[in-house]
Enzyme design. Structure first.
Site, PDB file in Angstrom:
ATOM      1  N   LYS A 187       0.883  -1.178   0.000  1.00  0.00           N
ATOM      2  CA  LYS A 187       0.000   0.000   0.000  1.00  0.00           C
ATOM      3  C   LYS A 187       0.915   1.221   0.000  1.00  0.00           C
ATOM      4  O   LYS A 187       1.465   1.613   1.020  1.00  0.00           O
ATOM      5  CB  LYS A 187      -0.870  -0.030   1.261  1.00  0.00           C
ATOM      6  N   GLY A 240       6.801   4.969   8.705  1.00  0.00           N
ATOM      7  CA  GLY A 240       5.978   6.173   8.791  1.00  0.00           C
ATOM      8  C   GLY A 240       5.987   6.731  10.202  1.00  0.00           C
ATOM      9  O   GLY A 240       6.991   6.623  10.919  1.00  0.00           O
ATOM     10  N   SER A 241       4.865   7.310  10.606  1.00  0.00           N
ATOM     11  CA  SER A 241       4.812   8.036  11.876  1.00  0.00           C
ATOM     12  C   SER A 241       4.529   7.115  13.065  1.00  0.00           C
ATOM     13  O   SER A 241       3.941   6.042  12.913  1.00  0.00           O
ATOM     14  CB  SER A 241       3.723   9.107  11.810  1.00  0.00           C
ATOM     15  N   GLU A 243       2.408   7.764  15.413  1.00  0.00           N
ATOM     16  CA  GLU A 243       0.960   7.766  15.612  1.00  0.00           C
ATOM     17  C   GLU A 243       0.299   6.622  14.819  1.00  0.00           C
ATOM     18  O   GLU A 243      -0.529   5.879  15.347  1.00  0.00           O
ATOM     19  CB  GLU A 243       0.445   9.123  15.123  1.00  0.00           C
ATOM     20  N   GLU A 262       9.590   0.980  11.105  1.00  0.00           N
ATOM     21  CA  GLU A 262      10.651   1.978  11.048  1.00  0.00           C
ATOM     22  C   GLU A 262       9.992   3.341  11.113  1.00  0.00           C
ATOM     23  O   GLU A 262       9.297   3.759  10.190  1.00  0.00           O
ATOM     24  CB  GLU A 262      11.486   1.839   9.780  1.00  0.00           C
ATOM     25  N   CYS A 296      13.908  10.232   7.294  1.00  0.00           N
ATOM     26  CA  CYS A 296      13.657   9.645   8.622  1.00  0.00           C
ATOM     27  C   CYS A 296      14.858   9.822   9.537  1.00  0.00           C
ATOM     28  O   CYS A 296      14.707  10.046  10.728  1.00  0.00           O
ATOM     29  CB  CYS A 296      13.263   8.182   8.503  1.00  0.00           C
ATOM     30  N   GLU A 396       9.485  15.499  15.688  1.00  0.00           N
ATOM     31  CA  GLU A 396       9.967  15.376  14.315  1.00  0.00           C
ATOM     32  C   GLU A 396       9.239  16.400  13.444  1.00  0.00           C
ATOM     33  O   GLU A 396       8.007  16.412  13.405  1.00  0.00           O
ATOM     34  CB  GLU A 396       9.703  13.963  13.806  1.00  0.00           C
TER      35      GLU A 396
HETATM   36  P1  NAI Z   1       1.737   8.251   8.160  1.00  0.00           P
HETATM   37  O1  NAI Z   1       2.501   7.392   9.107  1.00  0.00           O
HETATM   38  O2  NAI Z   1       0.324   8.518   8.503  1.00  0.00           O
HETATM   39  O3  NAI Z   1       1.777   7.589   6.694  1.00  0.00           O
HETATM   40  C1  NAI Z   1       2.663   6.588   6.275  1.00  0.00           C
HETATM   41  C2  NAI Z   1       1.886   5.479   5.561  1.00  0.00           C
HETATM   42  O4  NAI Z   1       0.954   4.907   6.472  1.00  0.00           O
HETATM   43  C3  NAI Z   1       1.051   5.949   4.366  1.00  0.00           C
HETATM   44  O5  NAI Z   1       1.070   4.958   3.368  1.00  0.00           O
HETATM   45  C4  NAI Z   1      -0.342   6.058   4.955  1.00  0.00           C
HETATM   46  O6  NAI Z   1      -1.361   5.926   3.986  1.00  0.00           O
HETATM   47  C5  NAI Z   1      -0.354   4.892   5.908  1.00  0.00           C
HETATM   48  N1  NAI Z   1      -1.348   4.995   6.986  1.00  0.00           N
HETATM   49  C6  NAI Z   1      -1.852   6.123   7.568  1.00  0.00           C
HETATM   50  N2  NAI Z   1      -2.767   5.800   8.513  1.00  0.00           N
HETATM   51  C7  NAI Z   1      -2.840   4.452   8.539  1.00  0.00           C
HETATM   52  C8  NAI Z   1      -3.579   3.514   9.319  1.00  0.00           C
HETATM   53  N3  NAI Z   1      -4.449   3.911  10.237  1.00  0.00           N
HETATM   54  N4  NAI Z   1      -3.387   2.197   9.099  1.00  0.00           N
HETATM   55  C9  NAI Z   1      -2.500   1.779   8.182  1.00  0.00           C
HETATM   56  N5  NAI Z   1      -1.777   2.605   7.394  1.00  0.00           N
HETATM   57  C10 NAI Z   1      -1.938   3.936   7.577  1.00  0.00           C
HETATM   58  O7  NAI Z   1       2.550   9.588   7.993  1.00  0.00           O
HETATM   59  P2  NAI Z   1       2.122  10.966   7.263  1.00  0.00           P
HETATM   60  O8  NAI Z   1       0.777  11.401   7.751  1.00  0.00           O
HETATM   61  O9  NAI Z   1       2.302  10.815   5.827  1.00  0.00           O
HETATM   62  O10 NAI Z   1       3.233  11.963   7.837  1.00  0.00           O
HETATM   63  C11 NAI Z   1       3.115  12.491   9.152  1.00  0.00           C
HETATM   64  C12 NAI Z   1       4.461  12.546   9.838  1.00  0.00           C
HETATM   65  O11 NAI Z   1       4.959  11.223  10.016  1.00  0.00           O
HETATM   66  C13 NAI Z   1       5.574  13.257   9.093  1.00  0.00           C
HETATM   67  O12 NAI Z   1       5.532  14.645   9.276  1.00  0.00           O
HETATM   68  C14 NAI Z   1       6.780  12.639   9.720  1.00  0.00           C
HETATM   69  O13 NAI Z   1       7.049  13.250  10.960  1.00  0.00           O
HETATM   70  C15 NAI Z   1       6.373  11.213   9.960  1.00  0.00           C
HETATM   71  N6  NAI Z   1       6.832  10.330   8.863  1.00  0.00           N
HETATM   72  C16 NAI Z   1       7.997   9.640   9.027  1.00  0.00           C
HETATM   73  C17 NAI Z   1       8.496   8.868   7.989  1.00  0.00           C
HETATM   74  C18 NAI Z   1       9.770   8.112   8.117  1.00  0.00           C
HETATM   75  O14 NAI Z   1      10.405   7.800   7.118  1.00  0.00           O
HETATM   76  N7  NAI Z   1      10.184   7.743   9.307  1.00  0.00           N
HETATM   77  C19 NAI Z   1       7.826   8.786   6.700  1.00  0.00           C
HETATM   78  C20 NAI Z   1       6.579   9.523   6.638  1.00  0.00           C
HETATM   79  C21 NAI Z   1       6.129  10.268   7.691  1.00  0.00           C
END
Ligand code: NAI
Ligand code: MG
Length: 493
Positions: A187, A240-241, A243, A262, A296, A396
């Protein structure tokens, strides 16, 4: 913009479908969403809006493939497949890089420069297809008992990846899946799905069996949540995040699925007064500003020894002013836009909080206007005189914002560096081997760089500590985590 219109690849066009069981199909609901170019806010393509029903179809296809012909492929068969994919990805790399730049904004020089690195990642996983064989440990059991431990592929893996570097992230699921004989449903992030969809076309061309790798585009709380909760998924690999990770951990309880997480970071990068500033200034700056801070492992807490704090901030500010910000299609551009309006607002909010909490804004801090106004551009930003307790030093930001924090001694530096809920990475700049050794041992994080920042080798791998997550990516450990172990006791008397 002129260049964008003349070189957009034919792929970036019309409606993009889901890739399930080797076939391209619209979402069950028929819905679509927009893929936007963050450099100008313009529509690139429409993307199928997958949801729980589509995830279910994809998981079923992945399960069928896992039990079918694919399970009889030998390690060398899978290695040959990976090598064919490698060659196709290399052949089409300019196009993949261009799609990535259009879709998520990173400068074309940056996305093109990933060519060798992605080659290494694929070659690494191709080298692992025969890994994890059978062992025959001794036992102390009575009689003629032979004991063996086998490793077998886990099953169906769900990959949930972010938008900051999909061209890389997609491989952290696809590589170990193909190396071990698992199958997967990926996804991609709703903000950057296009390079993954183009990759799927190349996989078909390379001879990937139907259903071994499926792509369901869609949103986090729809397709993402459904994949995380699906009872026939054996493992979820997520980047991802924090949260969202919490929701994924909760969803994993449905069938006790394995997880690899991660997550983010607030990584310390520590510059000692004896450092070679000619390499430390650009190295530390690009350890955050590269990819416009959407990294990240970004070394976003930059600890600088007090004796050189003022000089360092001045040189960092000067360096930041030389960086060219703009549409990443321009080969002279070094910093592209942020991924979305939402991310832009988030970053600017943090800049505001930094000022309110009393940090000194030494450079940048504004959205860029003029011809860049339709895109999501922020100036490279430097806060100095920051305290580790300020919000901008604790959360972050995921944007081009550096917080410079002064320190006095090694012990101070380590105490402050480790005073964070995260543990993804860290860096140290010094000419002293003893300081380098002490600090690299002392930083509580999954990766530490000395007199450099960011290099990664897939054979070495990386991973998080504390709230930056768990599960090593790269190295044989990553491959091992896609296998389960089984002991066999054979009475041969
Ligand atoms: P996110 O963690 O919500 O999104 C990452 C992935 O998770 C996307 O594919 C999203 O569609 C999916 N996702 C979102 N909610 C989900 C759920 N309930 N169940 C399963 N999958 C879900 O992060 P977002 O909103 O894009 O970015 C927010 C913050 O997160 C950023 O500002 C950053 O601080 C952090 N982040 C860190 C990353 C890293 O590489 N460590 C990458 C992206 C975001
Ligand atoms: Mg986009």
């Amino acid at each position: 913009m002129q260049i964008a219109e003349t070189i957009i690849p034919a792929f970036v066009n019309g409606s993009k479908q889901l890739f399930i069981g080797g076939k391209w199909q619209p979402a069950v609901s028929g819905k679509e969403f927009d893929a936007i170019n963050p450099a100008n806010g313009k529509l690139l393509a429409r993307i199928a809006h997958g949801d729980a029903a589509d995830i279910d179809l994809a998981v079923k296809a992945a399960r069928r493939a896992f039990e079918g012909e694919w399970s009889r492929w030998t390690p060398y068969d899978r290695q040959k497949l990976l090598l064919r994919i490698h060659d196709l990805v290399q052949k089409h790399f300019d196009e993949l890089a261009l799609i990535e730049t259009l879709d998520m904004g990173a400068p074309i020089t940056r996305t093109r420069a990933l060519k060798d690195w992605i080659s290494q990642v694929i070659l690494f996983f191709a080298s692992q297809t025969a890994a994890g064989g059978t062992e025959t440990p001794r036992n102390s059991l009575p009689g003629q008992m032979m004991t063996m431990t086998h490793r077998a592929p886990l099953g169906v893996v769900g990959g949930i990846i972010p938008w900051n570097a999909p061209l890389i992230s997609q491989w952290w699921t696809l590589g170990p899946t193909l190396a071990t004989g698992c199958t997967a449903v990926l996804k991609p992030a709703e903000d950057a799905s296009l390079s993954t969809l183009r990759l799927a076309e190349l996989l078909v061309e390379a001879g990937l069996p139907d259903g071994v790798f499926n792509v369901v585009t869609g949103f986090g709380n729809g397709a993402g949540g459904a994949l995380a909760a699906h009872e026939d998924v054996d493992k979820v690999a997520f980047t991802g995040s924090v949260e969202t990770a919490r929701k994924i951990i909760a969803a994993s309880a449905s069938n006790i699925k394995r997880l690899q997480l991660e997550l983010g970071g607030k990584s310390p990068d520590i510059v000692f007064a004896d450092a070679d500033l000619d390499i430390a200034v650009p190295g530390a700056a690009m350890g955050v500003f590269g990819n416009s801070g959407q990294i990240c492992v970004a070394g976003s807490r930059l600890f600088v020894q007090r004796g050189i704090h003022e000089e360092f901030v001045e040189r960092l500010t000067q360096f930041s002013q030389t960086l060219r910000v703009g549409d990443g299609l321009d080969p002279a551009v070094q910093l592209g836009p942020l991924i979305s309006e939402k991310q832009l607002e988030r970053v600017l909010k943090y800049v505001g909080v930094g000022r309110e909490e009393g940090a000194r804004l030494s450079q940048g801090g504004n959205r860029l206007g003029g011809e860049l106004a339709p895109g999501y551009f922020v100036e490279p930003t430097v806060f100095s005189g920051v305290h580790n307790e300020m919000t901008i030093a604790r959360e972050e930001i995921f944007g081009p914002v550096i917080s410079v924090i002064p320190f006095d001694t090694i012990d101070d530096a380590l105490r402050l560096a480790n005073d964070t809920k995260y543990g993804l990475a860290g860096g140290v700049w010094t000419r002293s081997a003893s300081t380098a050794h002490r600090v690299s041992q002392g930083i509580k994080a999954g990766t530490v760089w000395v007199n450099c920042y960011l290099p990664l080798d897939p054979n070495v791998g990386f991973g998080g500590y504390k709230m930056s997550g768990y599960g090593w990516k790269g190295s044989s450990e990553h491959v091992e985590s896609y296998l389960y172990r089984k002991a066999v006791y054979m009475n041969i008397a």
